[in-house]
Enzyme design. Structure first.
Site, short mmCIF file in Angstrom:
data_model
loop_
_atom_site.label_atom_id
_atom_site.label_comp_id
_atom_site.label_asym_id
_atom_site.label_seq_id
_atom_site.Cartn_x
_atom_site.Cartn_y
_atom_site.Cartn_z
N SER A 20 0.83 -1.20 0.00
CA SER A 20 0.00 0.00 0.00
C SER A 20 0.87 1.26 0.00
CB SER A 20 -0.94 -0.06 1.20
OG SER A 20 -1.86 0.98 1.14
N ASP B 25 -9.90 -5.66 -4.34
CA ASP B 25 -9.34 -4.69 -3.41
C ASP B 25 -10.13 -3.39 -3.57
OD1 ASP B 25 -7.82 -2.66 -2.25
OD2 ASP B 25 -5.91 -3.61 -2.74
N HIS C 160 -7.55 -5.18 0.48
CA HIS C 160 -6.32 -4.41 0.56
C HIS C 160 -5.40 -4.91 1.68
CE1 HIS C 160 -4.00 -1.06 -0.80
NE2 HIS C 160 -3.94 -0.52 0.39
#
Ligand SMILES: *[C@@H]1O[C@H](CO)[C@@H](O)[C@H](O)[C@H]1NC(C)=O
Ligand SMILES: *[C@@H]1O[C@H](CO)[C@@H](O)[C@H](O)[C@H]1NC(C)=O
Ligand SMILES: *[C@@H]1O[C@H](CO)[C@@H](O)[C@H](O)[C@H]1NC(C)=O
Length: 405
Positions: free
Chosen positions: A168, A344, A375
Site C-alpha cells: 500500500s 481490493d 487491501h
C-alpha cells in the site's frame, strides 16, 4: 451511534474478564523474539532529524541459506502501509507472516518504519508535542525515511542491492523514490515487489472524495502555518485497546471481524483469522500526520503521485513552479512486479491497469491480478503465503540462480 456504543460497552463489561492474548502486549521486536527468531533493533536518523527503529531478522529458525548465497544472505526490505507499522508483517503465525516466511526461506529480513508511527517518535530537536514535528507527508517518508533506511541496511549488510516488498503506502513511497532517484540509487533495488500498489486512483474513495479541492487547499495552508493539524491522526489508544479487549471473546471476534471489514469488502472474511482480531486491533491503526492525509486526498485529485500542492505562491518558492511537480513513474528502471486484486476496494484493477501499468516505463516486468484479496489481505490474509509470498520467494530464487546471489 451512542446506543451502539453502550451496547458494545455492556458486552465489554461481560467479556472483560477475558484474558489478553500475549501478542497484544508485544512490540515488533518482542513478537519476533516470542516466536523464537533472532532479532536486532537498529536506529536510523534521517538528514532532517527523525530517528526510527528498524527491526531485522538476520536469519530464520533453522538458519538455512540459499544455494549460491553461502557468504551472506540476500536482503529483503519490507515497508508498511498507511496507519500501519512493521507490525503488519508479523501479525499472523510464523508460517503465515511474511517477515518470518522470508527469514525461514533464507533471507536477511529488514522491517522499515516511518516517522510518526510508534517506532518513529524521536527527533534530534523536536518533540511529538510540537506542530513542526508533524509537518511531513508520504513524500518525506519516501525522500528521507525510506531512502536512508535502505542505505543503512545496505551499509550494515555490505550488499550493493536488495529486494524490496512494499504494501500500500509502502509501495507509493518506493514509486516516489524511484521516480526521483538517479540510476545509481535505482540499481540498489534488485526487484521491487508492490503489493496492493497505490500510485494513483481513478475512482473516488470515500470519505476522501467528499472534500472539496478548495477546502483541502485551505486546510493545507492552515497546517503549514502551524494553526491546524498539530496533533497526529490516530485512534486513541484507549479506544483501540477497548476494542481489542472486546474482540478477544470467541463469539464477539466474529462481530469485530465484520466491523473491521466494512470499508473493505466481505471477501476478506474468508481470509481473516477471526481469532486474531484482538491482536490486529492492538497494533493497528498506528499514527500519521494530518498533512499526510491531505496529501493522499490530492492523489485522488490528480490521479497520480505528485509533491504536495502547497498552493501557487508556496509552490513557486518551494519548487520553482506554480504547480506541484509530478513524481513520474515512467522514469522507473528498477525491475518492478505488481500484485493486486480486482476485489481490493482501495486500489482495484482499474487503478492499477489504467494508471500504474499505463504510465510505467521499462521497470515493469510482471504483474498478477489475484482473486479475492482485500487491501489488507496482502499483509494479513491467510492465502497470502501461497499466492503472494511463496511466488515472490521463487521469483527471487530464480533471479539469484540466473544472475548472481
Ligand atoms: C532518540 O535518538 C537519539 C539519536 O538520535 C538516541 O540517542 C536516543 O536514545 C533516542 N531516544 C529514544 C527515546 O529512543
Ligand atoms: C512546514 O514545512 C514547510 C516547508 O516544507 C514550511 O513552509 C512551513 O512553514 C512548515 N510549517 C510548520 C508549521 O512547521
Ligand atoms: C488463527 O489464530 C489462532 C490463534 O492465534 C491459531 O491458533 C490458529 O491456528 C489460526 N488459524 C489459522 C487457520 O491459521
Amino acid at each position: 451511534m451512542l446506543l451502539l456504543f453502550l451496547f458494545l460497552y455492556s458486552l465489554h463489561t461481560v467479556s472483560s474478564t477475558q484474558k489478553k492474548e500475549i501478542e497484544e502486549l508485544l512490540d515488533v521486536a518482542q513478537t519476533i523474539e516470542y516466536f523464537g527468531y533472532p532479532v536486532e533493533k537498529h536506529y536510523v536518523t534521517t538528514d532532517d532529524g527523525y530517528t526510527s527503529e528498524v527491526q531485522r531478522i538476520p536469519y530464520g529458525r533453522d538458519a538455512r541459506t540459499i544455494n549460491g548465497c553461502n557468504e551472506k544472505r540476500p536482503v529483503v526490505f519490507f515497508m508498511h502501509g498507511l496507519f500501519a507499522s512493521a507490525h503488519e508483517f508479523v501479525m499472523n503465525l510464523p508460517s503465515q507472516s511474511p517477515a518470518f516466511v522470508f527469514a525461514d526461506a533464507g533471507f536477511d529480513v529488514w522491517l522499515g518504519n516511518v516517522r510518526g508511527t510508534e517506532y518513529g517518535l524521536n527527533h534530534t530537536t523536536l518533540s511529538p508535542d510540537d506542530a513542526k514535528f508533524w509537518n511531513f507527508t508520504y513524500y518525506e517518508y519516501s525522500h528521507f525515511d525510506l531512502r536512508q533506511q535502505i542505505d543503512y541496511a545496505l551499509e550494515v549488510t555490505q550488499h550493493k542491492s536488495l529486494f524490496y516488498v512494499g504494501h500500500s503506502q509502502g509501495t507509493a513511497v518506493m514509486f516516489a523514490r524511484l521516480a526521483e532517484a538517479d540510476c545509481t540509487w535505482q540499481s540498489k533495488i534488485r526487484i521491487f515487489f508492490a503489493l496492493g500498489p497505490t500510485a494513483g486512483f481513478l475512482k473516488p474513495l470515500l470519505p476522501f472524495s467528499l472534500l472539496e479541492d478548495d477546502l483541502v487547499q485551505t486546510l493545507i495552508q492552515l497546517v503549514l502555518d502551524g494553526r491546524f493539524g498539530i496533533i497526529p491522526i490516530s485512534i486513541p489508544k484507549s479506544l483501540s485497546s477497548f476494542l481489542a479487549d472486546f474482540c478477544t471473546s470467541e463469539v464477539l471476534s466474529h462481530v469485530c471481524a465484520g466491523v473491521f471489514e466494512l470499508s473493505d469488502g466481505m471477501e476478506r472474511l474468508a481470509q481473516l483469522n477471526t481469532s486474531r482480531v484482538s491482536i490486529f486491533l492492538s497494533h493497528f491503526p498506528s499514527t500519521t500526520s494530518t498533512l499526510n492525509l491531505l496529501h493522499w486526498v490530492q492523489v485522488f485529485k490528480y490521479h497520480e503521485l505528485r509533491r504536495l500542492d502547497l498552493g501557487a505562491r508556496r509552490n513557486l518558492i518551494a519548487y520553482g513552479q506554480t504547480e506541484a511537480p509530478r513524481l513520474d513513474i515512467g522514469r522507473i528502471t528498477a525491475q518492478t512486479v505488481l500484485y493486486f486484486s480486482h476485489d481490493d476496494r482501495i486500489t482495484d484493477e482499474v487503478d492499477v491497469k489504467d494508471v500504474l501499468i499505463k504510465n510505467m516505463g521499462p521497470g515493469l516486468i510482471e504483474y498478477y491480478d489475484l482473486d479475492h484479496f482485500s487491501h489488507f489481505d496482502f499483509a494479513i490474509g491467510l492465502r497470502a503465503n501461497d499466492e503472494v509470498y511463496k511466488p515472490i520467494i521463487y521469483r527471487i530464487y530464480q533471479e539469484i540462480a540466473e544472475k548472481r546471489c
